[in-house]
Each structure stands twice: as structure tokens, then as C-alpha cells.
Scaffold this active site. Structure first.
Site, PDB file in Angstrom:
ATOM      1  N   ASN A  13      -3.194  -7.181   8.682  1.00 21.91           N
ATOM      2  CA  ASN A  13      -4.082  -7.022   7.522  1.00 21.91           C
ATOM      3  C   ASN A  13      -4.068  -8.273   6.645  1.00 21.91           C
ATOM      4  OD1 ASN A  13      -2.659  -6.314   4.762  1.00 21.91           O
ATOM      5  ND2 ASN A  13      -1.406  -5.394   6.358  1.00 21.91           N
TER       6      ASN A  13
ATOM      7  N   GLU B 267       0.411  -1.201  16.428  1.00 23.06           N
ATOM      8  CA  GLU B 267      -0.341   0.018  16.085  1.00 23.06           C
ATOM      9  C   GLU B 267      -1.288   0.389  17.226  1.00 23.06           C
ATOM     10  OE1 GLU B 267      -2.755  -0.090  12.474  1.00 23.06           O
ATOM     11  OE2 GLU B 267      -3.912   1.617  13.211  1.00 23.06           O
TER      12      GLU B 267
ATOM     13  N   CYS C 140       0.869  -1.183   0.000  1.00 24.14           N
ATOM     14  CA  CYS C 140       0.000   0.000   0.000  1.00 24.14           C
ATOM     15  C   CYS C 140       0.906   1.233   0.000  1.00 24.14           C
ATOM     16  CB  CYS C 140      -0.870  -0.007   1.250  1.00 24.14           C
ATOM     17  SG  CYS C 140       0.150   0.016   2.741  1.00 24.14           S
TER      18      CYS C 140
ATOM     19  N   HIS D 199       3.584   1.334  11.636  1.00 26.99           N
ATOM     20  CA  HIS D 199       2.520   1.279  12.639  1.00 26.99           C
ATOM     21  C   HIS D 199       2.688   2.302  13.749  1.00 26.99           C
ATOM     22  CE1 HIS D 199       2.163  -3.024  11.174  1.00 26.99           C
ATOM     23  NE2 HIS D 199       1.018  -2.459  10.909  1.00 26.99           N
TER      24      HIS D 199
ATOM     25  N   SER E 203       1.634  -5.340   3.290  1.00 27.41           N
ATOM     26  CA  SER E 203       3.073  -5.298   3.562  1.00 27.41           C
ATOM     27  C   SER E 203       3.838  -6.384   2.790  1.00 27.41           C
ATOM     28  CB  SER E 203       3.312  -5.430   5.066  1.00 27.41           C
ATOM     29  OG  SER E 203       2.533  -6.477   5.598  1.00 27.41           O
TER      30      SER E 203
HETATM   31  S1  SF4 Z   1      -2.726  -0.338   5.249  1.00 27.96           S
HETATM   32 FE1  SF4 Z   1      -1.690   0.593   6.999  1.00 27.96          FE
HETATM   33  S2  SF4 Z   1       0.289   1.265   6.228  1.00 27.96           S
HETATM   34 FE2  SF4 Z   1      -1.018   0.850   4.436  1.00 27.96          FE
HETATM   35  S3  SF4 Z   1      -1.892   2.861   3.880  1.00 27.96           S
HETATM   36 FE3  SF4 Z   1      -3.326   1.807   5.266  1.00 27.96          FE
HETATM   37  S4  SF4 Z   1      -2.812   2.504   7.332  1.00 27.96           S
HETATM   38 FE4  SF4 Z   1      -1.093   2.992   5.986  1.00 27.96          FE
END
Ligand code: SF4
Length: 293
Positions: free
Chosen positions: A224, A131, A13, A73, A265
Site C-alpha cells: 500500500n 495477501e 490503519c 495479510h 503499516s
Molecule cells: S489497509 Fe489492509 S490491514 Fe489496513 S484495514 Fe485495510 S485491509 Fe486491513
């Protein structure tokens, strides 16, 4: 013929890409470069950065000087203050701006609470996730973490609730918890779920509805990615892997279609390795079919 499809939104991301770019730039120009904890939740990518010279430490004690990169985070408020005070350390803040926004909301709410003493901050998220630990630290003792609907049912405090979310929560868990709390409390909602995380969840769910098997690629420590695996497993058979080596041949037996997705990630190079392996499997299956015919 094995059909292999990759979710429309998968992998890095904006926030993670930004953090990796900052880390690469910093380590190219400087020697002593550290992160406090892993910069992102992907062990293979973190190892790649380590090889370039970025050291991961879990405590400030061993850092006398140099560059300290803050992970996506975020880190606890007091630790950040401590770092900023040290004149021999340069802080490179790679906290994702969306995480930072949530920290700012919690900080502001906490100031309001201290001024008016009537509101509670509820953080919907995983209690031990870095986080959430950092978010709670910005609440100056005014935060309560609620992980699931069970905890929401048993929640008992008096006052109004301000509810924020860990950025990578699913809307379902967030909304279910809010619905329960609303029965007994006046609530103000700050929906801080990140759109990038949400887009990956939606794309994974859509794809999972159309395939025999989903492979979800990403760190086992990545919140995530774990959420993507949960969502997919509600729709079809699903396996969460970190690298191509985790794939078992037996998973692919009697399977005609495979969907691939990856957490925010997970770097492209790991996704590509899995895609190549799937293409090879497809070629082998075709050869086998021709032989059998
Ligand atoms: S998933 Fe987490 S690191 Fe990626 S843009 Fe969203 S808040 Fe930011």
C-alpha cells in the site's frame, strides 16, 4: 519559508493497529511468541516488536509450542489448518477482518465452483504478495491472478468470472482490468478494496497536487505504501523512504512545499521523526534567508 503538510489520512490503519495491539498484549503475558513472516510490512516496527521478544519465523518446523500470531495479510489456508491442529500451539489470529472477509468470499466462491463447475475466480493483485498468496490458497485451485491490464488483455479461459481484489489495489488498476475482462466475459464483481487504503490514496493524491515534493514513508516491502508512491509520482516529484535517514538534503533544494504521507503499516514514531526533521530544515532555511538578507 518551507511549507510542510501531512496528508489528512496517513499511517496506521485499523487492521494494523489491531495486529500490533494483539502482538503487544501476547508478548507481555507469554514467553514463546512467534509470527510466521513479518506481522506487518514495516521492517522498523517489526524490529521493535522483535526486541520485545516476538520471533519471526518463516516455517512452522521450528515451532514446537507457544503462541503464533497470524499476520495482518493472513496465511495460506493449509498452514492455518496445520497450526490449529497442534494442541501445543495457541493461534492468535491478527489477520485483518477486511482481508478475512475477502478470504471468506474466495472460499465461498470456490465451493460454488466445485458444486456447479462453471465459474473462475480472478484475483486482481500482486501475484507474490503474501495477501494474494493466502487468498489464492482459499480458492482451492480455482483462482487466477491478474496483475495489470496487459495480463487482462492476454487472459484466455472459458467460463464466467468472479472478480475480487487484493485489499490495497488502486481503484484505477482494478477498474481498468475489469473493463477489459468485461469485453469477453460475463463477470460478477466483488470490490474488496479496503476503505482505509483508499482513503490514504485519495488524501495523498489531493496533497500531491498542491506541493513541490512528496515524501512517502513506509516499508519498501509494503504494497500500500508503494501504491501511494506511484499515485504521488503521477502528480509531483516523489520519494519513497523507510526512515528519516533516507532523506537526502539535495531533494529539498529549490523546494517551497513538501507533502508527507505514510502507508497503513507505518507507525507514528517514524512519521514523527520525519516531521521533526522537516521542521528543523524549515528553521535552518529561515535562518539562512535572514543571513542572506
Ligand atoms: S489497509 Fe489492509 S490491514 Fe489496513 S484495514 Fe485495510 S485491509 Fe486491513
Amino acid at each position: 519559508m518551507l511549507e510542510v503538510k501531512t496528508a489528512d489520512k496517513a499511517g496506521f490503519c485499523f487492521g494494523v493497529r489491531r495486529a500490533i495491539d494483539l502482538a503487544e498484549k501476547t508478548v507481555t503475558k507469554n514467553h514463546k511468541v512467534y509470527t510466521l513472516g513479518p506481522i506487518i510490512h514495516n521492517p522498523q516496527e517489526v524490529k521493535r516488536l522483535e526486541k520485545k521478544g516476538i520471533k519471526i519465523l518463516n516455517t512452522l518446523k521450528k515451532i514446537k509450542d507457544g503462541y503464533v500470531i497470524l499476520r495482518t495479510h493472513g496465511i495460506p489456508f493449509k498452514l492455518h489448518q496445520q497450526l490449529e491442529k497442534n494442541k501445543d500451539i495457541v493461534v492468535i489470529d491478527a489477520t485483518c477482518p477486511f482481508v478475512k472477509r475477502t478470504q471468506d468470499i474466495v472460499k465461498q466462491l470456490s465451493t460454488d465452483i466445485e458444486n456447479y463447475n462453471k465459474k473462475i475466480i480472478v484475483v486482481v493483485g500482486e501475484r507474490i504478495h503474501p495477501e494474494v498468496v493466502a487468498l489464492v490458497s482459499y480458492g482451492n485451485g480455482n483462482c487466477t491472478v491478474i496483475e495489470n491490464t496487459n495480463e487482462a488483455q492476454n487472459f484466455k479461459k472459458s467460463g464466467k468470472l468472479n472478480i475480487v481484489s487484493q485489499t490495497t489495489q488502486t481503484p484505477k488498476n482494478f477498474n481498468d482490468i475489469v473493463k477489459i475482462l468485461k469485453k469477453n466475459y460475463k463477470v460478477k464483481i466483488f470490490n474488496t478494496i479496503c476503505k482505509a487504503a483508499l482513503d490514504r490514496q485519495k488524501a495523498a493524491e489531493k496533497l500531491a497536487e498542491t506541493v513541490d515534493l512528496m515524501i512517502i514513508i513506509g516499508g519498501k516491502n509494503s504494497g500500500n505504501t508503494t501504491r501511494l508512491a506511484q499515485i504521488c509520482s503521477n502528480k509531483t516529484k516523489a520519494y519513497h523512504i523507510e526512515t528519516v535517514n533516507d532523506i537526502k538534503e539535495r531533494w529539498l533544494l529549490n523546494v517551497n512545499s513538501i507533502g508527507l504521507t505514510a502507508g497503513a503499516s507505518t507507525p507514528d514514531w517514524i512519521i514523527n521523526e520525519v516531521e521533526i526533521k522537516m521542521r528543523e530544515t524549515n528553521t535552518n532555511k529561515n535562518k539562512q534567508n535572514k543571513t542572506n538578507f
